[in-house]
Design a protein around this motif. Sequence first.
Motif, PDB file in Angstrom:
ATOM      1  N   LEU A   1     -11.001  37.071  25.861  1.00  0.00           N
ATOM      2  CA  LEU A   1      -9.933  37.000  24.854  1.00  0.00           C
ATOM      3  C   LEU A   1     -10.150  38.041  23.759  1.00  0.00           C
TER       4      LEU A   1
ATOM      5  N   THR B   1      -7.806  41.446  23.054  1.00  0.00           N
ATOM      6  CA  THR B   1      -7.256  41.654  21.708  1.00  0.00           C
ATOM      7  C   THR B   1      -7.665  43.004  21.137  1.00  0.00           C
TER       8      THR B   1
ATOM      9  N   HIS C   1      -5.613  33.962  18.115  1.00  0.00           N
ATOM     10  CA  HIS C   1      -6.360  34.323  19.322  1.00  0.00           C
ATOM     11  C   HIS C   1      -7.779  34.779  18.975  1.00  0.00           C
TER      12      HIS C   1
ATOM     13  N   GLY D   1     -11.105  32.911  20.174  1.00  0.00           N
ATOM     14  CA  GLY D   1     -12.176  33.673  20.816  1.00  0.00           C
ATOM     15  C   GLY D   1     -13.516  33.408  20.150  1.00  0.00           C
TER      16      GLY D   1
ATOM     17  N   CYS E   1     -14.911  30.064  21.016  1.00  0.00           N
ATOM     18  CA  CYS E   1     -15.422  30.031  22.389  1.00  0.00           C
ATOM     19  C   CYS E   1     -16.815  30.655  22.525  1.00  0.00           C
TER      20      CYS E   1
ATOM     21  N   LEU F   1      -4.217  27.339  22.456  1.00  0.00           N
ATOM     22  CA  LEU F   1      -3.410  28.537  22.701  1.00  0.00           C
ATOM     23  C   LEU F   1      -1.916  28.215  22.768  1.00  0.00           C
TER      24      LEU F   1
END
Length: 146
Positions: free
Chosen positions: A24, A28, A78, A82, A85, A103
Amino acid sequence: MSPEYAMEGQYSTKSDVFSFGIILLEITSGKRNTDRDKGRVSLNLIGHVWDLWREGKALDIVDSTLGESYPIDVVLRHILIGLLCVQENAFDRPSMLEVIFMLGNEVSLPTPKKPAFLFNSANNLDSESSGESSMNEITSTTISAR
């Protein structure tokens, strides 16, 4: 590769979440996690995004080829997902089900904790200037019989 797998050989669904977070952030930014940019303090994408996030400049990581043609709130979301995560502790990371929910829905998100694998080039520069042979600050011991 998640830190618990890299360091201890333990694999779980949270390892997949870690990898998804990397992807992710790579999408980006338009850069790979291991790309080295001139003038960047951190040696990897995770550390660079983390530094920018803490400075309130997270949008600086967005792929420059996008120009201004993206919804800022979606991109910031996002980036935050990320970072959630790739948190160092697997227990702090969301599950993939939670990631998909985050999301697709406008829910409030927690503040991310320190991510794994923060590598700062300033530390490595100090190591190089002191004459040590290892850039990663690992020592090696050779055992020989008498």
